[in-house]
Enzyme design. Structure first.
Site, short mmCIF file in Angstrom:
data_model
loop_
_atom_site.label_atom_id
_atom_site.label_comp_id
_atom_site.label_asym_id
_atom_site.label_seq_id
_atom_site.Cartn_x
_atom_site.Cartn_y
_atom_site.Cartn_z
N GLU A 23 0.53 3.73 4.65
CA GLU A 23 1.53 2.66 4.48
C GLU A 23 2.69 3.12 3.59
OE1 GLU A 23 1.78 0.24 1.33
OE2 GLU A 23 -0.38 0.09 0.84
N LYS A 102 9.54 -4.45 1.11
CA LYS A 102 8.32 -4.34 1.91
C LYS A 102 8.33 -5.36 3.02
CE LYS A 102 5.21 -7.23 -0.87
NZ LYS A 102 3.97 -7.34 -1.62
N VAL A 122 -0.12 -3.37 4.08
CA VAL A 122 -1.35 -3.12 4.84
C VAL A 122 -1.31 -3.89 6.16
CG1 VAL A 122 -3.86 -3.54 4.85
CG2 VAL A 122 -2.75 -2.57 2.82
N ASP A 158 -1.52 -18.74 -2.42
CA ASP A 158 -0.88 -17.46 -2.11
C ASP A 158 -1.97 -16.50 -1.61
OD1 ASP A 158 0.52 -15.11 -1.94
OD2 ASP A 158 1.39 -15.21 -3.95
N ASP A 162 -2.46 -9.55 4.71
CA ASP A 162 -3.37 -8.42 4.91
C ASP A 162 -4.71 -8.93 5.46
OD1 ASP A 162 -1.39 -6.88 3.81
OD2 ASP A 162 -2.54 -6.21 2.06
N LYS A 179 -5.67 -5.26 -4.88
CA LYS A 179 -4.74 -5.17 -6.01
C LYS A 179 -5.36 -5.84 -7.24
CE LYS A 179 -1.08 -7.17 -3.74
NZ LYS A 179 0.35 -7.50 -3.53
#
Ligand code: PSU
Ligand code: MN
Length: 326
Positions: A23, A102, A122, A158, A162, A179
């Site tokens: 990525e 992104k 991702v 949120d 992915d 993350k």
């Protein structure tokens, strides 16, 4: 043409050679675009000092894939075109492009329509794995950490796309967990809900990204070797005809792992600062990563780079195992 596959990746797809997708959101939004500086501590051997950190990291991951026997397929949107396979020069141009952010599933079409460039998350990279070839998608993909369920999700909803892409793409993703800014137990529960097997390599706990694990971290199946992961992938996709991803979790190398809990205080402070800035949510991850690097005097950056290179190597080993044991 809105999707362009490089000659090298096309040949690998045609011959069934092992391929590892990579990525580029990590290049445009996840890492500094500056040269290594002394405030980050000693420079890791794999990262060259004469290029910006993001470009040097891409070269290091590229070498890890090639030297372990696979063909790298860097994914990005460049001037509105989905590119599958980028050269060093193309990666460097994207990494230097200040306008490139992104792109994920919800913003892909508009980025193409506007002719812009962006690093792929991702989710967007998984889409590219599928689009590379209808019959023969790219089966292995290396990244740092997946997106997932954000902390305080009950107050502020949120959830990363992915998870949507993992639920619908038959590709093995190699990551060091999710993350560090996420709600990890909730993310692991969500992976179960969407039917994504989570396999540890060298661990029986869901990795904590750049930190060492804590006793209470979620337990996962320990896969032991690349061959065993490849065999699980085959059961999942061929024998069970499932179309979701397999998430392979490799921990951050021990020698650079941060002590568990190092980041909590730093993150809370950085989150509060970010919230006070009232910026769009896409700026949150880069802001928090930058704040963490400063607060840990570079240790979070060193660990992040090490896990990315290790994941590229593990992914190459899995892609070789998948390509050889048919
Ligand atoms: N992990 C990090 N930094 C990042 C990402 C992951 O430590 O920047 C990127 C990955 O590309 C991941 C994306 O797919 O963040 C998820 O973003 P979002 O939560 O906006 O879907
Ligand atoms: Mn989000």
């Amino acid at each position: 043409m809105t999707v362009v596959v490089s000659k090298e990746v096309n040949e690998a797809l045609a011959s069934g050679a092992p391929i590892v997708a990579l990525e580029t959101a990590v290049l445009t939004a996840g890492l500094p675009r500056t040269l290594w500086n002394d405030s980050f501590g000693p420079r890791p051997m794999t990262i060259s000092g004469d290029q910006p950190i993001n470009i040097a990291l891409a070269d290091a991951m590229n070498s890890a894939v090639v030297s372990n026997g696979a063909v790298p397929a860097w994914i990005a949107v460049v001037d509105g075109v989905l590119r599958i396979g980028l050269s060093h020069e193309e990666r460097a141009a994207l990494s230097n492009d200040q306008d490139a952010g992104k792109v994920s599933l919800a913003t892909f079409a508009q980025t193409m329509q506007d002719g812009r460039s962006a690093g792929t998350t991702v989710a967007a990279t998984l889409l590219a794995c599928k689009l590379a070839s209808e019959k023969n998608p790219i089966r292995v993909f290396a990244t740092g950490g997946i997106g997932g369920i954000h902390q305080n999700w009950a107050q502020r909803f949120d959830i990363s796309a992915d998870l949507t892409a993992l639920a619908t793409t038959p590709t093995c993703v190699v990551a060091s967990g999710a993350k560090s800014i996420l709600d990890i137990p909730a993310t692991v529960e969500a992976l179960e809900t969407i039917g994504v097997p989570v396999i540890g390599i060298g661990t029986s706990q869901f990795p904590r990204f750049i930190e060492k694990n804590a006793k209470e971290d979620p337990t996962i199946y320990q896969g032991e070797s690349a061959e065993k992961v490849a065999s699980i992938c085959r059961h999942h996709w061929e024998h069970l005809a499932l179309n979701s991803a397999v998430l392979t979790s490799a921990p951050v190398p021990d020698d650079v792992a941060l002590e568990q809990g190092t980041l909590i205080d730093a993150l809370t402070k950085a989150e509060a600062k970010w919230a006070a800035l009232h910026q769009p949510s896409a700026t949150r991850t880069p802001y928090l990563l930058d704040a963490m690097a400063k607060i840990t005097q570079g240790a979070s950056l060193v660990a992040n780079l090490a896990l990315l290179c290790n994941n590229a190597k593990v992914a190459a080993n899995i892609s070789v195992a998948l390509a050889t044991n048919v």
